[in-house]
Write a protein that holds these residues in place. Sequence first.
Motif, PDB file in Angstrom:
ATOM      1  N   UNK A  68       0.826  -1.213   0.000  1.00 22.64           N
ATOM      2  CA  UNK A  68       0.000   0.000   0.000  1.00 22.64           C
ATOM      3  C   UNK A  68       0.858   1.260   0.000  1.00 22.64           C
ATOM      4  N   UNK A  69       1.861   1.268   0.827  1.00 23.08           N
ATOM      5  CA  UNK A  69       2.708   2.456   0.940  1.00 23.08           C
ATOM      6  C   UNK A  69       3.494   2.713  -0.346  1.00 23.08           C
ATOM      7  N   UNK A  70       3.937   1.649  -0.999  1.00 23.03           N
ATOM      8  CA  UNK A  70       4.663   1.802  -2.254  1.00 23.03           C
ATOM      9  C   UNK A  70       3.750   2.358  -3.355  1.00 23.03           C
ATOM     10  N   UNK A  71       2.539   1.806  -3.440  1.00 25.14           N
ATOM     11  CA  UNK A  71       1.608   2.250  -4.479  1.00 25.14           C
ATOM     12  C   UNK A  71       1.129   3.670  -4.219  1.00 25.14           C
ATOM     13  N   UNK A  72       0.873   3.994  -2.954  1.00 27.82           N
ATOM     14  CA  UNK A  72       0.414   5.347  -2.636  1.00 27.82           C
ATOM     15  C   UNK A  72       1.479   6.381  -3.009  1.00 27.82           C
ATOM     16  N   UNK A  73       2.742   6.044  -2.816  1.00 29.97           N
ATOM     17  CA  UNK A  73       3.823   6.950  -3.195  1.00 29.97           C
ATOM     18  C   UNK A  73       3.836   7.159  -4.707  1.00 29.97           C
ATOM     19  N   UNK A  74       3.614   6.084  -5.460  1.00 28.77           N
ATOM     20  CA  UNK A  74       3.589   6.185  -6.924  1.00 28.77           C
ATOM     21  C   UNK A  74       2.412   7.027  -7.400  1.00 28.77           C
ATOM     22  N   UNK A  75       1.242   6.824  -6.800  1.00 28.38           N
ATOM     23  CA  UNK A  75       0.067   7.603  -7.188  1.00 28.38           C
ATOM     24  C   UNK A  75       0.271   9.078  -6.865  1.00 28.38           C
ATOM     25  N   UNK A  76       0.859   9.350  -5.722  1.00 26.53           N
ATOM     26  CA  UNK A  76       1.158  10.738  -5.344  1.00 26.53           C
ATOM     27  C   UNK A  76       2.022  11.406  -6.413  1.00 26.53           C
ATOM     28  N   UNK A  77       3.059  10.709  -6.852  1.00 26.72           N
ATOM     29  CA  UNK A  77       3.962  11.270  -7.860  1.00 26.72           C
ATOM     30  C   UNK A  77       3.243  11.493  -9.187  1.00 26.72           C
ATOM     31  N   UNK A  78       2.353  10.567  -9.566  1.00 28.60           N
ATOM     32  CA  UNK A  78       1.602  10.710 -10.820  1.00 28.60           C
ATOM     33  C   UNK A  78       0.657  11.907 -10.772  1.00 28.60           C
ATOM     34  N   UNK A  79      -0.067  12.059  -9.668  1.00 25.26           N
ATOM     35  CA  UNK A  79      -0.999  13.179  -9.543  1.00 25.26           C
ATOM     36  C   UNK A  79      -0.252  14.519  -9.526  1.00 25.26           C
ATOM     37  N   UNK A  80       0.874  14.543  -8.844  1.00 27.82           N
ATOM     38  CA  UNK A  80       1.653  15.777  -8.763  1.00 27.82           C
ATOM     39  C   UNK A  80       2.235  16.149 -10.125  1.00 27.82           C
ATOM     40  N   UNK A  81       2.809  15.177 -10.815  1.00 26.75           N
ATOM     41  CA  UNK A  81       3.428  15.420 -12.118  1.00 26.75           C
ATOM     42  C   UNK A  81       2.394  15.753 -13.187  1.00 26.75           C
ATOM     43  N   UNK A  82       1.307  14.962 -13.251  1.00 24.37           N
ATOM     44  CA  UNK A  82       0.355  15.089 -14.354  1.00 24.37           C
ATOM     45  C   UNK A  82      -0.674  16.201 -14.170  1.00 24.37           C
ATOM     46  N   UNK A  83      -1.004  16.521 -12.905  1.00 24.82           N
ATOM     47  CA  UNK A  83      -2.051  17.505 -12.643  1.00 24.82           C
ATOM     48  C   UNK A  83      -1.570  18.722 -11.862  1.00 24.82           C
ATOM     49  N   UNK A  84      -0.426  18.601 -11.203  1.00 29.80           N
ATOM     50  CA  UNK A  84       0.074  19.717 -10.414  1.00 29.80           C
ATOM     51  C   UNK A  84      -0.599  19.870  -9.063  1.00 29.80           C
ATOM     52  N   UNK A  85      -1.321  18.842  -8.615  1.00 28.84           N
ATOM     53  CA  UNK A  85      -1.993  18.921  -7.317  1.00 28.84           C
ATOM     54  C   UNK A  85      -1.004  18.568  -6.206  1.00 28.84           C
ATOM     55  N   UNK A  86      -1.281  19.065  -5.010  1.00 27.47           N
ATOM     56  CA  UNK A  86      -0.447  18.777  -3.846  1.00 27.47           C
ATOM     57  C   UNK A  86      -1.030  17.574  -3.108  1.00 27.47           C
ATOM     58  N   UNK A  87      -0.186  16.616  -2.759  1.00 29.34           N
ATOM     59  CA  UNK A  87      -0.638  15.369  -2.123  1.00 29.34           C
ATOM     60  C   UNK A  87       0.240  15.061  -0.920  1.00 29.34           C
ATOM     61  N   UNK A  88      -0.400  14.694   0.189  1.00 30.94           N
ATOM     62  CA  UNK A  88       0.333  14.184   1.350  1.00 30.94           C
ATOM     63  C   UNK A  88      -0.126  12.746   1.603  1.00 30.94           C
ATOM     64  N   UNK A  89       0.724  11.972   2.253  1.00 30.37           N
ATOM     65  CA  UNK A  89       0.417  10.562   2.536  1.00 30.37           C
ATOM     66  C   UNK A  89       0.197  10.362   4.028  1.00 30.37           C
ATOM     67  N   UNK A  90      -0.756   9.491   4.357  1.00 26.30           N
ATOM     68  CA  UNK A  90      -1.046   9.158   5.754  1.00 26.30           C
ATOM     69  C   UNK A  90      -1.199   7.652   5.883  1.00 26.30           C
ATOM     70  N   UNK A  91      -0.372   7.036   6.737  1.00 28.26           N
ATOM     71  CA  UNK A  91      -0.444   5.585   6.974  1.00 28.26           C
ATOM     72  C   UNK A  91      -1.071   5.311   8.332  1.00 28.26           C
ATOM     73  N   UNK A  92      -1.974   4.336   8.368  1.00 23.94           N
ATOM     74  CA  UNK A  92      -2.659   3.967   9.605  1.00 23.94           C
ATOM     75  C   UNK A  92      -2.570   2.461   9.797  1.00 23.94           C
ATOM     76  N   UNK A  93      -2.350   2.033  11.020  1.00 25.38           N
ATOM     77  CA  UNK A  93      -2.269   0.603  11.307  1.00 25.38           C
ATOM     78  C   UNK A  93      -3.507  -0.119  10.797  1.00 25.38           C
ATOM     79  N   UNK A  94      -3.293  -1.285  10.193  1.00 25.82           N
ATOM     80  CA  UNK A  94      -4.393  -2.026   9.564  1.00 25.82           C
ATOM     81  C   UNK A  94      -5.485  -2.414  10.547  1.00 25.82           C
ATOM     82  N   UNK A  95      -5.164  -2.488  11.845  1.00 22.42           N
ATOM     83  CA  UNK A  95      -6.159  -2.878  12.843  1.00 22.42           C
ATOM     84  C   UNK A  95      -7.293  -1.875  12.963  1.00 22.42           C
ATOM     85  N   UNK A  96      -7.027  -0.611  12.574  1.00 21.35           N
ATOM     86  CA  UNK A  96      -8.071   0.410  12.648  1.00 21.35           C
ATOM     87  C   UNK A  96      -8.317   1.096  11.306  1.00 21.35           C
TER      88      UNK A  96
END
Length: 537
Positions: free
Chosen positions: A395-423
């Motif tokens: 999940x963390x690897x893919x989210x990083x890739x999506x962030x880079x795609x959205x930033x490069x292709x659209x110019x939007x600002x993206x932050x990532x947030x990881x949460x333990x799977x238990x919640x």
Amino acid sequence: MKKNIIFIISMLLILSMVLSMAYVALFGKKENAVVAPSNKNVPQHLRINIGLEPLTLHPGLVEDSVSQTVVTQLFEGLTRKDLGGQTVNAAASVVKIADDQKTYTFTIRDAKWSNGDPVVAKDFEYAWKWLLDPANKSPNAYQLYYIEGAKAFNEGKESVKKVGVRAIDDKTLEVKLVEPTSNFLELTASYAYFPINSKLAKKNPDWANEAGNQYTTNGSFNLKEWSHNNKIVLEKNKNYWDSNMVKLEEISMYMVSDPNEELSLYESDYLNLISSPAEEMKIDDEMVYTQAIAGTYSVNLNTKVEPFTNKNIRKALAFAINRQALVDNSEEKETSPAMAAVHPAFFPANKKGYFKDNDVTKAKQYLQKGLVELGLTDVSELPVIKLSTSTNETDERISQSIKEMWTKNLGVKVTLESTDSSIYYEKVQNRDYNVALVESLGSFWDPVNVLESYRNSKSGTGSENEQLQSFLKQSKIESNSNERAEVLKKAEAALIEEMPFIPIYFFSIETFQSQKVRDVAVPYPGQVQLKWAYLES
């Protein structure tokens, strides 16, 4: 090292819910066949690895496939899938359907809970109404919306007295549906429809938190031990009405997440069944059986939060993702870009999907339309997008890739947030996110499984889609399978048009089984059934 019993389920037991798969009886018998007796000289103690701690063992709260797998061994619905893949009576001995196809009357067979209490109709009424009670926040409440008054009660608009489930007496359960539902008896085999020992649950709301005399089951096995984050032990339920068909005496379920440690335990003959084979493991063709299982990886969008209230912004984000690049870099096997909601296992045309992958030109066009509709002049005026994910390496690897795609292709600002799977999945269910990565399998074999989860504003995305609802309603009363499939395709098209979620890729899971492990069934993804399983020498 001798590899004596291997049953490998590649990630099967650690994936979450929204798309389903067909029933598979692994090395099982044909319909109506007699199950072979186990070898009495072989200890019937199966040792498996489920990879993770289940999020819950309460049937009404299950939303991950690990919990689903364990709970399926412990409880049984009014119906179930048999070893040949047919829906048959289980806790119900007789089913009567009224002429209007909307009233079902179930006769509860003579059966007992694992503590000796009789299984009664009230146990089903209690369990279903508990699941629908909005105070309990069950992620599976929508699966009971076929029942009269269920949706209104779950949304807090009507009293529980309006729900069309009634225990007429100990042996008779009456269920009234909103409209004829051709697959209702298949639905009653899924975990959302499992009963709960109402006598104990009313006295102890925390009955499902630990093993012990409060945790009673009506299925093939009983919960003997639950050492959290370490091991679960199931034992044969001597009070199960069909216990003569249960060959295994005990099942030990270990929670080993490290594939190398798992492999070592297997090679030392400690584990019989493992969930994530290491690449260096050699699989002998004469030892295994392989079956693909369908799932979907996607991004949910909270349509109640700006700018995701705007359809064109949602489409811009969807079109700006290079799915093929994500698939090429994926460590998972059998993945393919998803430009549709429903897996190609159901609709083969979805291999192509509804839109072009990585269509950056069109993504920018949608972005500009969205900005105008929101009264903005530049992409820099959009709020920062918070992309949520579980603390899972993939999940963390893919989210990083999506962030880079959205930033490069659209110019939007993206932050990532990881949460333990238990919640994490509770947060997704409660819509406590902007955009969220989700992996999904489902609870029954039907395209409606994924489509229903996006049907209204109470869903995980908050989207309200009247056209989708209309097609889903039509599908419930369509008895011709081909016509029903066409209606569901229209429902899918209506969903994709609104884009409350972004499909990323489809995946398939290979399962491997030794010829020494017999009659293991997989009726739904993540739902391994061990009622008929046994070990051979």
